[in-house]
Write a protein that holds these residues in place. Structure first.
Motif, PDB file in Angstrom:
ATOM      1  N   PHE A 104       0.833  -1.192   0.000  1.00 47.68           N
ATOM      2  CA  PHE A 104       0.000   0.000   0.000  1.00 47.68           C
ATOM      3  C   PHE A 104       0.874   1.251   0.000  1.00 47.68           C
ATOM      4  N   LEU A 105       0.412   2.283  -0.671  1.00 51.03           N
ATOM      5  CA  LEU A 105       1.175   3.519  -0.800  1.00 51.03           C
ATOM      6  C   LEU A 105       0.821   4.480   0.328  1.00 51.03           C
ATOM      7  N   ASN A 106       1.853   5.044   0.944  1.00 53.99           N
ATOM      8  CA  ASN A 106       1.656   6.021   2.018  1.00 53.99           C
ATOM      9  C   ASN A 106       2.513   7.242   1.702  1.00 53.99           C
ATOM     10  N   PHE A 142      12.262   1.732 -12.893  1.00 56.53           N
ATOM     11  CA  PHE A 142      11.027   0.989 -12.670  1.00 56.53           C
ATOM     12  C   PHE A 142       9.921   1.342 -13.679  1.00 56.53           C
ATOM     13  N   CYS A 143      10.334   1.971 -14.770  1.00 50.95           N
ATOM     14  CA  CYS A 143       9.428   2.223 -15.903  1.00 50.95           C
ATOM     15  C   CYS A 143       8.187   3.009 -15.509  1.00 50.95           C
ATOM     16  N   LEU A 144       8.339   3.939 -14.581  1.00 52.40           N
ATOM     17  CA  LEU A 144       7.231   4.826 -14.257  1.00 52.40           C
ATOM     18  C   LEU A 144       7.291   6.000 -15.235  1.00 52.40           C
ATOM     19  N   PRO A 145       6.287   6.177 -16.093  1.00 53.25           N
ATOM     20  CA  PRO A 145       6.350   7.198 -17.153  1.00 53.25           C
ATOM     21  C   PRO A 145       6.659   8.595 -16.611  1.00 53.25           C
ATOM     22  N   GLU A 146       7.483   9.322 -17.344  1.00 52.62           N
ATOM     23  CA  GLU A 146       7.901  10.651 -16.903  1.00 52.62           C
ATOM     24  C   GLU A 146       6.712  11.593 -16.719  1.00 52.62           C
ATOM     25  N   LYS A 147       5.639  11.379 -17.478  1.00 48.76           N
ATOM     26  CA  LYS A 147       4.462  12.241 -17.362  1.00 48.76           C
ATOM     27  C   LYS A 147       3.794  12.121 -15.985  1.00 48.76           C
ATOM     28  N   LEU A 148       4.151  11.047 -15.228  1.00 41.97           N
ATOM     29  CA  LEU A 148       3.564  10.846 -13.904  1.00 41.97           C
ATOM     30  C   LEU A 148       4.442  11.386 -12.772  1.00 41.97           C
ATOM     31  N   TRP A 149       5.669  11.782 -13.074  1.00 39.04           N
ATOM     32  CA  TRP A 149       6.610  12.154 -12.023  1.00 39.04           C
ATOM     33  C   TRP A 149       6.137  13.329 -11.186  1.00 39.04           C
ATOM     34  N   ASN A 150       5.476  14.285 -11.813  1.00 40.74           N
ATOM     35  CA  ASN A 150       5.066  15.500 -11.098  1.00 40.74           C
ATOM     36  C   ASN A 150       3.570  15.504 -10.770  1.00 40.74           C
ATOM     37  N   ILE A 151       3.014  14.297 -10.665  1.00 37.87           N
ATOM     38  CA  ILE A 151       1.594  14.130 -10.348  1.00 37.87           C
ATOM     39  C   ILE A 151       1.472  13.519  -8.953  1.00 37.87           C
ATOM     40  N   PHE A 156      -2.770   6.993  -9.102  1.00 33.59           N
ATOM     41  CA  PHE A 156      -2.017   5.921  -9.762  1.00 33.59           C
ATOM     42  C   PHE A 156      -2.758   4.585  -9.685  1.00 33.59           C
ATOM     43  N   SER A 157      -2.470   3.719 -10.638  1.00 38.27           N
ATOM     44  CA  SER A 157      -2.979   2.350 -10.595  1.00 38.27           C
ATOM     45  C   SER A 157      -2.216   1.565  -9.525  1.00 38.27           C
ATOM     46  N   GLY A 158      -2.696   0.348  -9.233  1.00 38.60           N
ATOM     47  CA  GLY A 158      -2.026  -0.477  -8.229  1.00 38.60           C
ATOM     48  C   GLY A 158      -0.587  -0.784  -8.601  1.00 38.60           C
ATOM     49  N   GLY A 159      -0.353  -1.113  -9.868  1.00 38.32           N
ATOM     50  CA  GLY A 159       1.005  -1.413 -10.315  1.00 38.32           C
ATOM     51  C   GLY A 159       1.913  -0.197 -10.258  1.00 38.32           C
ATOM     52  N   GLU A 160       1.389   0.968 -10.605  1.00 37.99           N
ATOM     53  CA  GLU A 160       2.176   2.204 -10.546  1.00 37.99           C
ATOM     54  C   GLU A 160       2.531   2.560  -9.104  1.00 37.99           C
ATOM     55  N   ARG A 161       1.594   2.350  -8.204  1.00 34.28           N
ATOM     56  CA  ARG A 161       1.860   2.634  -6.783  1.00 34.28           C
ATOM     57  C   ARG A 161       2.938   1.709  -6.230  1.00 34.28           C
ATOM     58  N   LEU A 162       2.879   0.439  -6.614  1.00 33.37           N
ATOM     59  CA  LEU A 162       3.878  -0.508  -6.128  1.00 33.37           C
ATOM     60  C   LEU A 162       5.257  -0.163  -6.678  1.00 33.37           C
ATOM     61  N   ARG A 163       5.329   0.230  -7.941  1.00 29.01           N
ATOM     62  CA  ARG A 163       6.621   0.630  -8.514  1.00 29.01           C
ATOM     63  C   ARG A 163       7.172   1.868  -7.811  1.00 29.01           C
ATOM     64  N   LEU A 164       6.289   2.779  -7.427  1.00 24.42           N
ATOM     65  CA  LEU A 164       6.726   3.962  -6.687  1.00 24.42           C
ATOM     66  C   LEU A 164       7.232   3.569  -5.297  1.00 24.42           C
ATOM     67  N   GLU A 181       5.214  -8.658  -0.558  1.00 23.59           N
ATOM     68  CA  GLU A 181       4.657  -8.942  -1.890  1.00 23.59           C
ATOM     69  C   GLU A 181       5.095  -7.879  -2.907  1.00 23.59           C
ATOM     70  N   PRO A 182       6.396  -7.723  -3.143  1.00 24.94           N
ATOM     71  CA  PRO A 182       6.875  -6.628  -3.989  1.00 24.94           C
ATOM     72  C   PRO A 182       6.597  -6.798  -5.480  1.00 24.94           C
ATOM     73  N   THR A 183       6.116  -7.989  -5.887  1.00 26.72           N
ATOM     74  CA  THR A 183       5.821  -8.200  -7.311  1.00 26.72           C
ATOM     75  C   THR A 183       4.346  -8.526  -7.552  1.00 26.72           C
ATOM     76  N   ALA A 184       3.500  -8.292  -6.547  1.00 23.50           N
ATOM     77  CA  ALA A 184       2.111  -8.771  -6.585  1.00 23.50           C
ATOM     78  C   ALA A 184       1.320  -8.274  -7.784  1.00 23.50           C
ATOM     79  N   SER A 185       1.434  -6.984  -8.120  1.00 24.91           N
ATOM     80  CA  SER A 185       0.605  -6.431  -9.202  1.00 24.91           C
ATOM     81  C   SER A 185       1.461  -5.927 -10.364  1.00 24.91           C
ATOM     82  N   LEU A 186       2.609  -6.567 -10.567  1.00 22.48           N
ATOM     83  CA  LEU A 186       3.522  -6.127 -11.616  1.00 22.48           C
ATOM     84  C   LEU A 186       3.504  -7.072 -12.810  1.00 22.48           C
TER      85      LEU A 186
END
Length: 235
Positions: A104-106, A142-151, A156-164, A181-186
């Motif tokens: 979970f993202l905090n 971790f392939c998080l698109p640059e367009k999301l960096w300043n958002i 974010f989706s579950g996979g994006e949150r886990l990568r973050l 579970e570091p690969t659960a939704s990847l």
């Protein structure tokens, strides 16, 4: 040749939860005994609800155990019992020595994805410009698109949150890293990236405990695997 340093020892750890309204006691884990050496990777498997995450949260001091001790060999404090360490000591260890990858993202309010990763370094004294460069490299890895960096990551989706979460924990190369579970939704491509960076951290003597459903995927990374059944560890 020097013997490996024991960085973590768990002794007779137990954690229960009380549901006061129905007056119900739930045993999460009990009689947990575990030793982790410097640079070692221990994997824990087991069915959902068996108590795997509870062990990691007790180490991270998100939960206070009902009994037992968790001895950690700290660079700053020497051998310290995490179950009764002060809040100041725990905060320092989280910033400087211990990393935790949650499912979970905090994130602090009004903090962008890039700022979240940067803060992991700035909090431990890294100069801001260097922290920004390292954060960008980790987000790219971790392939998080640059367009999301300043958002703000709330969208974010579950996979994006886990990568973050992975980027935030791993950018500081902690001495002790816990992975829930570091690969659960990847996807498979990102799973390979996770395995590769875990191998690199292991080569730098990071000690790790990870919870996995797909333990076969971690073959070659884990040194030992424990199964947790009815709250207790079995080999």
């Amino acid at each position: 040749m020097e013997s490996p340093v024991e960085i973590l020892r768990i002794v007779d750890l137990a954690k229960s939860f009380y549901l006061h309204n129905p007056g119900l006691k739930i045993e999460s884990c009990n009689n947990i005994n575990l030793s982790l050496l410097e640079g070692e990777f221990i994997g824990i498997v087991g069915r959902s609800g068996a108590g795997k995450s509870t062990i990691l949260k007790c180490i991270n001091r998100s939960y206070l155990p009902m009994q037992g001790s968790i001895f950690y060999e700290s660079e700053a404090f020497g051998r310290i019992n995490l179950t009764d360490a002060s809040e100041r000591e725990i905060l320092y260890l989280r910033r400087h020595e211990i990393g935790y990858v949650s499912q979970f993202l905090n994130v602090m309010p009004r903090t962008t994805a890039k700022e979240h990763v940067m803060n992991a370094l700035v909090d431990r004294g890294t100069e801001e410009q260097s922290a920004e460069l390292q954060a960008q490299e980790m987000l790219q890895y971790f392939c998080l698109p640059e367009k999301l960096w300043n958002i703000y990551p709330a969208t974010f989706s579950g996979g994006e949150r886990l990568r973050l979460n992975l980027a935030h924990a791993m950018v500081k190369e902690p001495r002790l890293l816990m992975l829930d579970e570091p690969t659960a939704s990847l996807d498979n491509k990102t799973k390979l990236l996770v395995r590769d960076i875990l191998q690199k951290l292991k080569g730098k003597r990071t000690s790790m405990i990870g919870i996995f459903h797909d333990i076969e995927f971690m073959e070659g990374v884990c040194d030992k695997v424990f199964n947790i059944s009815e709250g207790a560890l079995v080999t």
